[in-house]
Every structure is written in structure tokens, then in C-alpha cells.
Design a protein around this motif. Structure first.
Motif, PDB file in Angstrom:
ATOM      1  N   SER A 115       0.833  -1.205   0.000  1.00 43.28           N
ATOM      2  CA  SER A 115       0.000   0.000   0.000  1.00 43.28           C
ATOM      3  C   SER A 115       0.872   1.262   0.000  1.00 43.28           C
ATOM      4  O   SER A 115       0.578   2.238  -0.698  1.00 43.28           O
ATOM      5  CB  SER A 115      -0.905  -0.050   1.234  1.00 43.28           C
ATOM      6  N   THR A 119       0.849   4.024  -3.076  1.00 37.72           N
ATOM      7  CA  THR A 119       0.484   5.426  -2.813  1.00 37.72           C
ATOM      8  C   THR A 119       1.717   6.341  -2.716  1.00 37.72           C
ATOM      9  O   THR A 119       1.624   7.452  -2.207  1.00 37.72           O
ATOM     10  CB  THR A 119      -0.341   5.537  -1.513  1.00 37.72           C
ATOM     11  N   GLU A 120       2.832   5.870  -3.184  1.00 34.76           N
ATOM     12  CA  GLU A 120       4.093   6.638  -3.292  1.00 34.76           C
ATOM     13  C   GLU A 120       4.659   7.068  -1.935  1.00 34.76           C
ATOM     14  O   GLU A 120       5.499   7.966  -1.858  1.00 34.76           O
ATOM     15  CB  GLU A 120       3.897   7.881  -4.183  1.00 34.76           C
ATOM     16  N   GLN A 121       4.198   6.424  -0.849  1.00 28.83           N
ATOM     17  CA  GLN A 121       4.731   6.797   0.479  1.00 28.83           C
ATOM     18  C   GLN A 121       6.202   6.396   0.613  1.00 28.83           C
ATOM     19  O   GLN A 121       6.980   7.065   1.292  1.00 28.83           O
ATOM     20  CB  GLN A 121       3.913   6.130   1.584  1.00 28.83           C
ATOM     21  N   ASP A 123       8.353   6.329  -1.887  1.00 31.58           N
ATOM     22  CA  ASP A 123       9.096   7.351  -2.642  1.00 31.58           C
ATOM     23  C   ASP A 123       9.227   8.623  -1.823  1.00 31.58           C
ATOM     24  O   ASP A 123      10.285   9.264  -1.809  1.00 31.58           O
ATOM     25  CB  ASP A 123       8.373   7.666  -3.961  1.00 31.58           C
ATOM     26  N   ALA A 124       8.134   8.991  -1.136  1.00 33.04           N
ATOM     27  CA  ALA A 124       8.158  10.219  -0.318  1.00 33.04           C
ATOM     28  C   ALA A 124       9.206  10.108   0.781  1.00 33.04           C
ATOM     29  O   ALA A 124       9.906  11.069   1.100  1.00 33.04           O
ATOM     30  CB  ALA A 124       6.778  10.465   0.282  1.00 33.04           C
ATOM     31  N   MET A 125       9.309   8.908   1.352  1.00 33.98           N
ATOM     32  CA  MET A 125      10.294   8.673   2.403  1.00 33.98           C
ATOM     33  C   MET A 125      11.713   8.831   1.833  1.00 33.98           C
ATOM     34  O   MET A 125      12.576   9.454   2.433  1.00 33.98           O
ATOM     35  CB  MET A 125      10.092   7.252   2.927  1.00 33.98           C
ATOM     36  N   GLU A 126      11.897   8.277   0.633  1.00 36.74           N
ATOM     37  CA  GLU A 126      13.217   8.302   0.010  1.00 36.74           C
ATOM     38  C   GLU A 126      13.646   9.737  -0.315  1.00 36.74           C
ATOM     39  O   GLU A 126      14.786  10.116  -0.042  1.00 36.74           O
ATOM     40  CB  GLU A 126      13.194   7.444  -1.262  1.00 36.74           C
ATOM     41  N   VAL A 127      12.713  10.537  -0.864  1.00 38.58           N
ATOM     42  CA  VAL A 127      13.119  11.914  -1.225  1.00 38.58           C
ATOM     43  C   VAL A 127      13.272  12.810  -0.004  1.00 38.58           C
ATOM     44  O   VAL A 127      13.867  13.880  -0.093  1.00 38.58           O
ATOM     45  CB  VAL A 127      12.154  12.592  -2.242  1.00 38.58           C
ATOM     46  N   SER A 128      12.739  12.362   1.150  1.00 39.04           N
ATOM     47  CA  SER A 128      12.958  13.195   2.341  1.00 39.04           C
ATOM     48  C   SER A 128      14.225  12.759   3.085  1.00 39.04           C
ATOM     49  O   SER A 128      14.443  13.129   4.227  1.00 39.04           O
ATOM     50  CB  SER A 128      11.737  13.162   3.265  1.00 39.04           C
ATOM     51  N   GLY A 129      15.062  11.963   2.424  1.00 38.01           N
ATOM     52  CA  GLY A 129      16.372  11.630   2.980  1.00 38.01           C
ATOM     53  C   GLY A 129      16.396  10.407   3.888  1.00 38.01           C
ATOM     54  O   GLY A 129      17.346  10.218   4.636  1.00 38.01           O
ATOM     55  N   THR A 130      15.340   9.604   3.863  1.00 37.97           N
ATOM     56  CA  THR A 130      15.306   8.388   4.679  1.00 37.97           C
ATOM     57  C   THR A 130      15.414   7.178   3.761  1.00 37.97           C
ATOM     58  O   THR A 130      14.666   7.087   2.787  1.00 37.97           O
ATOM     59  CB  THR A 130      13.979   8.320   5.469  1.00 37.97           C
ATOM     60  N   ASN A 131      16.321   6.281   4.099  1.00 34.92           N
ATOM     61  CA  ASN A 131      16.471   5.087   3.268  1.00 34.92           C
ATOM     62  C   ASN A 131      15.385   4.074   3.653  1.00 34.92           C
ATOM     63  O   ASN A 131      15.427   3.503   4.742  1.00 34.92           O
ATOM     64  CB  ASN A 131      17.859   4.491   3.502  1.00 34.92           C
ATOM     65  N   PHE A 135      14.818   1.767   6.986  1.00 38.66           N
ATOM     66  CA  PHE A 135      13.768   2.157   7.927  1.00 38.66           C
ATOM     67  C   PHE A 135      12.575   1.196   7.897  1.00 38.66           C
ATOM     68  O   PHE A 135      12.033   0.849   8.951  1.00 38.66           O
ATOM     69  CB  PHE A 135      13.299   3.581   7.589  1.00 38.66           C
TER      70      PHE A 135
ATOM     71  N   LEU B  50      14.513   9.037  -8.130  1.00 39.78           N
ATOM     72  CA  LEU B  50      13.561   7.973  -7.785  1.00 39.78           C
ATOM     73  C   LEU B  50      13.542   6.997  -8.945  1.00 39.78           C
ATOM     74  O   LEU B  50      13.210   5.838  -8.795  1.00 39.78           O
ATOM     75  CB  LEU B  50      12.167   8.557  -7.562  1.00 39.78           C
ATOM     76  N   ASN B  74      21.315  12.241  -0.621  1.00 42.15           N
ATOM     77  CA  ASN B  74      20.358  12.561   0.438  1.00 42.15           C
ATOM     78  C   ASN B  74      20.505  14.009   0.901  1.00 42.15           C
ATOM     79  O   ASN B  74      19.512  14.669   1.204  1.00 42.15           O
ATOM     80  CB  ASN B  74      20.530  11.610   1.631  1.00 42.15           C
ATOM     81  N   ARG B  77      18.830  16.001  -1.669  1.00 43.07           N
ATOM     82  CA  ARG B  77      17.375  15.826  -1.624  1.00 43.07           C
ATOM     83  C   ARG B  77      16.716  16.700  -0.546  1.00 43.07           C
ATOM     84  O   ARG B  77      15.559  17.069  -0.671  1.00 43.07           O
ATOM     85  CB  ARG B  77      17.031  14.345  -1.370  1.00 43.07           C
ATOM     86  N   PHE B  84       3.892  14.926  -4.178  1.00 45.59           N
ATOM     87  CA  PHE B  84       3.458  13.795  -5.011  1.00 45.59           C
ATOM     88  C   PHE B  84       2.011  13.969  -5.473  1.00 45.59           C
ATOM     89  O   PHE B  84       1.201  14.617  -4.802  1.00 45.59           O
ATOM     90  CB  PHE B  84       3.608  12.481  -4.240  1.00 45.59           C
ATOM     91  N   ALA B  88       0.895  11.305  -0.943  1.00 43.10           N
ATOM     92  CA  ALA B  88       1.843  10.384  -0.276  1.00 43.10           C
ATOM     93  C   ALA B  88       1.994  10.675   1.202  1.00 43.10           C
ATOM     94  O   ALA B  88       3.086  10.541   1.754  1.00 43.10           O
ATOM     95  CB  ALA B  88       3.199  10.397  -0.994  1.00 43.10           C
ATOM     96  N   TYR B  90       1.889   9.726   5.009  1.00 41.09           N
ATOM     97  CA  TYR B  90       2.041   8.424   5.671  1.00 41.09           C
ATOM     98  C   TYR B  90       0.743   8.135   6.429  1.00 41.09           C
ATOM     99  O   TYR B  90       0.434   8.812   7.412  1.00 41.09           O
ATOM    100  CB  TYR B  90       3.232   8.436   6.630  1.00 41.09           C
ATOM    101  N   PHE B 101       8.170  14.025  10.762  1.00 40.86           N
ATOM    102  CA  PHE B 101       9.027  12.959  10.217  1.00 40.86           C
ATOM    103  C   PHE B 101      10.265  13.474   9.456  1.00 40.86           C
ATOM    104  O   PHE B 101      11.395  13.111   9.809  1.00 40.86           O
ATOM    105  CB  PHE B 101       8.197  12.011   9.340  1.00 40.86           C
ATOM    106  N   ARG B 105      14.056  12.993  10.934  1.00 44.41           N
ATOM    107  CA  ARG B 105      14.949  12.115  10.172  1.00 44.41           C
ATOM    108  C   ARG B 105      16.197  12.846   9.692  1.00 44.41           C
ATOM    109  O   ARG B 105      17.224  12.243   9.474  1.00 44.41           O
ATOM    110  CB  ARG B 105      14.219  11.533   8.949  1.00 44.41           C
ATOM    111  N   ASN B 106      16.066  14.163   9.478  1.00 48.53           N
ATOM    112  CA  ASN B 106      17.212  14.925   8.974  1.00 48.53           C
ATOM    113  C   ASN B 106      17.900  15.736  10.063  1.00 48.53           C
ATOM    114  O   ASN B 106      18.641  16.683   9.756  1.00 48.53           O
ATOM    115  CB  ASN B 106      16.748  15.841   7.834  1.00 48.53           C
TER     116      ASN B 106
END
Lengths: 257, 239
Positions: A115, A119-121, A123-131, A135, B50, B74, B77, B84, B88, B90, B101, B105-106
Motif C-alpha cells: 500500500s 500510494t508513493e509513500q 518514494d516520499a520517504m526516500e526523497v525526504s532523505g530516509t532510506n 527504515f 527515484l 540525500n 534531496r 506527489f 503520499a 504516511y 518525520f 529524520r534529517n
């Protein structure tokens, strides 16, 4: 058609192997997401306890009731607690617990990550600097790997209670005598293969659930497919791991390790 | 500020981006338009890796994106916000947790008081302070879009990439979101790249329009120029 199916299975297995490699890489390389791992352990371990308790209790009860008549025919009723304990600790406890976890936890992880993917969540996590591999995936895999052996111990203990009640339905045996009879044929080395395979079961459930969710396609249908195939593939993996561990155990016993 | 040269991306046999060249200066609101499925979203997803482009150069804020290691990527980014298409948010986290978040995280959260202040400031910017303890499932489409925008802005990015910011919204909410994009751009002095095929959004937000067609940048110009274009395809698209 058969060729296409074979190719799909092969590419799925290759994908799973590569994914497992990435998971292991993130498991051994810092930074570690300890807080998220504890949170996932709570959800995966503690939240599964009631289901495991009910199932294990019924399992112990039914197994005892079904086995009793045969032993009575041979006049070996006193061997019943020992036979049940060996069956549960060596084989049935770990496998049944793992199958229940594949159904509950594996499908849950597959659906949740599927899910999030749709819903691209992720991807959103990745672009906000979280791997997200660290995670979302590594934390869940660690949690399933560590929690499954604990759930198996818990399931074994609850099964003994079910078995004790079943034995007492047809006779009168004290808890102390039941436990003595149950633990006499058990050895410490019975626990080792059972615990080792429980770790592998947990790892397989976590990795397969995450893989199926992480590689879900597009649309809501993909989420259902991810959850479903997470359960199916994890269940098959549990039986394959079980078979390999039992073979290994027998080989080592033959070599008198 | 953003430079793309000979960008190429293929999915199996489908060559989505053939040879895209684009340059966007600091402070500009660039809108990329084109028909659905033409590769607009692919283009901006390549900008933040991405999706990995097959060939070509992507340079953002002086960094060559395709050659960056994970750590440097990162770091870059953090300076690029991404709104999105489906927001997107959470869905297992409240609005507050969604906004906290990226800061946590940063390592930009600061003290508990600072964190609260930053979250409330971001919510005030989009006029939704009252939703702070709500779950995403309790929000309307327009509210989700605004919260998504607040989360994008909370790291104070230098560039914001908008993927279809008004899709699925009614005309009034769509206009509100377009106006919000402009007012936030003026407040934070960001550079914006907006992917859309909503002409009213284009009219409100665009300093410059780039038309993506058949995998290449087909035309560029201001809104008025596009509207009076001699090219029949562009004329039909804008009228």
C-alpha cells in the motif's frame, strides 16, 4: 505458457535473492534504526501473542486427545506427555507458529508495504532523505527474526497447558508428574535445531513479506496480490527450511556430533 | 539552477524520454505540460533519482545528480521538495507526525518546542492548524494536498517539484492550491517545477511553460505565447 510461468518463477526467485542481499547489507551496516525496530518488535511479537496462545492451546489439547487412544491400545498411556512434548518442541510448535505468523505477519507486512508503494509513500520517504530499505525493511526483518523464536517458546508452553488439560480429561495426573513425564524424553539438543529453524522461519517471513510489498505493482489489486503471495511463498519457504534443517539434524546425528 | 542535457529514459520497449534538454534559472516557476502518460512524472522523478535515467546529464544546484553517492544524494534531496500526485501522506501517522518525520529524520527538529513551532508554522502557511492531530484518512482531497505541501515546505527546500498538484480537485480547490503555490513561492523564494495538464493551474503559476511531446521538449514560452501559438497542437492544448 509453461515457459512463461517458469520464467516468472525464476525471475521472482532471482529478485528475492537480490533483495535478500540488500537486506543483509543494511542489517550489517550502520546506522541502525533501533527505535523503529523496537516498535516493529512490539507489533510483530506482542500483538501476535493472543492468536498464538489460542492456537497453541487448542493444538496441545487436540494433539493429546487424538494420540491418546492409540497409546491406550498399546498400554503405553504413560508415554503420552513425553510423546506430545517431543512432537511439539521438535516440530509442530515451530512449524505451526511460523505458519500462523506467515498468515498474520507476512500478509500484514506485504499489504502495508504494498500500500505504501502504490500510494508513493515509500518514494516520499526516500526523497525526504530516509532510506526505506533501512527504515521499513531491515527493521521488520530483524523484528520477525528475533520475535519468532520467542513466540515459538511461548507457543510450546501454552501447548503443554492444553495437553495437561486433555490428559486430565481422562484421568488424574498432577502438573508435577505431567511435567516430569513431558521433560524426561526431551534433551537440550532438541531445542537447538528448533530454535535455529525458528530464526530462519522469522527471517524468511520478514524478507518475503517485505519483498512482495516492496515490489508490488500499481493499483489496489497489487496490494491484495502482494499480501496473498507473501503468505503463499512464506508458507512454502517454511516447509523447505524445515526439511533442510531436519535433514541437517539427521546427518549430524548420524555423524554423532 | 536546474539543467538537463540529452536525458533519456526507456521502459522495456517504450522510449519515454528521448533527448530532453532543459534549463531552469533560480526563482522561476517552470511548468511542464503534456498529455497524460507522456513522461512528465518520469522526468521529475529522474531529477531526484527515484528513477534512474538511461543516459544524459541532470545538474541541480551545481551537483551532477546521476553521479552522487547515497550520502551526497540525500543531502541534495533535503534541498529539493517533492509534492506527489497522490500526496503520499504516511497513513499510519497523524498530520503532526507526518510533518515531524522529515525534520526528525534529517536532524533538524531541534528542541521539542522548536519542533512544535516548526510544525505549527508549516500548518499555518497552508491554513490548516486545526488538523494537527487528525489522521490523513479524516482529511478531504484538498486538505491532504495542503498538508502534503506543508510537509514539502517544512525542510525549507530551494527547489520544489510538483507532480500534478491539482489533479482530482474541484475547480475552486484547484484554484486555491495554485494560488497557494504562488504565495508560498513568493514567501520562501523557491524555484518551482510544476507538472500539470490543468490549464488554469498553468495560467496562475507559470513564468515559463515547457511542452513535452513524443519524448522531447517540443516548445517553450510564456502563457500568452502558447495561447496564441501558430502550432496547431499547442494551440489546441491551450484553447
Amino acid at each position: 505458457m509453461d515457459n512463461e510461468r517458469s520464467n516468472n518463477i525464476l525471475s521472482d526467485l532471482t529478485g528475492l535473492a537480490k533483495f535478500t542481499g540488500r537486506v543483509v547489507h543494511h542489517l550489517i551496516n550502520p546506522p541502525f534504526e533501533n527505535r523503529e525496530m523496537l516498535k516493529q518488535s512490539y507489533f510483530i511479537g506482542y500483538k501476535t501473542l493472543p492468536l498464538i496462545a489460542v492456537t497453541a492451546f487448542i493444538l496441545g489439547l487436540v494433539l493429546t486427545l487424538q494420540s491418546r487412544p492409540v497409546l491406550v491400545d498399546f498400554g503405553a498411556e504413560t508415554l503420552l506427555p513425553g510423546m506430545i512434548s517431543v512432537s511439539i518442541v521438535r516440530e509442530i510448535g515451530p512449524v505451526v507458529t511460523a505458519l500462523i505468523c506467515a498468515g498474520k505477519i507476512g500478509s500484514g507486512i506485504g499489504a502495508e508495504l504494498g500500500s505504501m508503494k502504490v500510494t508513493e509513500q515509500i518514494d516520499a520517504m526516500e526523497v525526504s532523505g530516509t532510506n526505506p530499505m533501512k527504515f521499513l525493511v531491515a527493521t521488520r526483518v530483524v523484528a520477525t527474526t528475533l520475535m519468532l523464536p520467542i513466540l515459538v517458546f511461548f507457543a510450546d508452553a501454552i501447548s503443554f497447558i492444553g495437553s495437561f488439560i486433555a490428559v486430565n480429561l481422562h484421568g488424574d495426573i498432577s502438573a508435577r508428574l505431567f511435567l516430569t513425564d513431558a521433560f524426561t524424553p526431551l534433551h537440550f539438543y532438541d531445542l537447538i535445531p528448533a530454535t535455529i529453524k525458528s530464526f530462519f522461519f522469522g527471517f524468511a517471513i520478514g524478507v518475503i513479506g517485505c519483498y512482495k510489498g516492496y515490489t508490488a505493482g500499481f493499483g489496489t489489486e497489487a496490494v491484495g496480490r502482494a499480501a496473498n503471495s507473501a503468505v503463499v511463498v512464506a508458507s512454502v519457504a517454511i516447509f523447505v527450511i524445515d526439511m533442510l534443517v531436519v535433514q541437517l539434524q539427521h546427518s549430524m546425528e548420524a555423524l554423532q556430533f | 539552477m536546474v539543467r538537463l542535457e540529452h536525458l533519456n529514459k526507456t521502459f522495456q520497449d517504450n522510449e519515454v524520454l528521448k533527448d530532453v534538454n532543459l534549463s531552469i534559472p533560480r526563482g522561476e516557476n517552470a511548468v511542464i505540460i503534456g498529455q497524460s502518460g507522456i513522461g512528465k512524472s518520469v522526468l521529475i522523478k529522474c531529477m531526484v533519482r527515484l528513477l534512474e535515467p538511461d543516459a544524459g546529464l541532470i545538474e541541480i544546484l551545481g551537483e551532477e545528480v546521476t553521479r552522487l553517492e547515497e550520502e551526497k544524494l540525500n543531502a541534495l534531496r533535503k534541498k529539493i521538495g517533492f509534492l506527489f500526485q497522490g500526496n503520499a501522506l504516511y497513513d499510519s501517522m497523524s498530520v503532526r507526525e507526518n510533518l515531524e518525520f522529515p525534520l526528525v529524520r534529517n536532524n533538524m527538529a531541534g528542541t521539542k518546542k522548536d519542533l512544535e513551532h516548526k510544525v505549527l508554522e508549516a500548518l499555518d502557511n497552508v491554513g490548516l492548524r486545526k488538523t494537527i492531530d487528525m489522521m490523513p484518512s479524516e482529511l478531504s482531497g484538498g486538505m491532504k494536498k495542503r498538508i502534503g505541501l506543508a510537509r514539502t515546505l517544512i525542510l525549507k527546500p530551494e527547489i520544489i517539484l510538483y507532480d500534478e498538484p491539482t489533479t482530482g480537485l474541484d475547480p475552486i480547490t484547484s484554484k486555491e492550491i495554485s494560488n497557494l503555490i504562488i504565495s508560498l513561492q513568493q514567501q520562501y523564494h523557491t524555484t518551482s517545477i510544476i507538472i500539470t495538464h490543468d490549464i488554469s493551474c498553468v495560467e496562475i503559476t507559470a513564468n515559463k511553460i515547457h511542452v513535452l511531446k513524443d519524448g522531447i521538449l517540443y516548445a517553450s514560452g510564456r502563457y500568452e505565447e502558447m495561447k496564441q501559438s501558430n502550432d496547431p497542437w499547442i494551440y489546441n492544448f491551450f484553447n
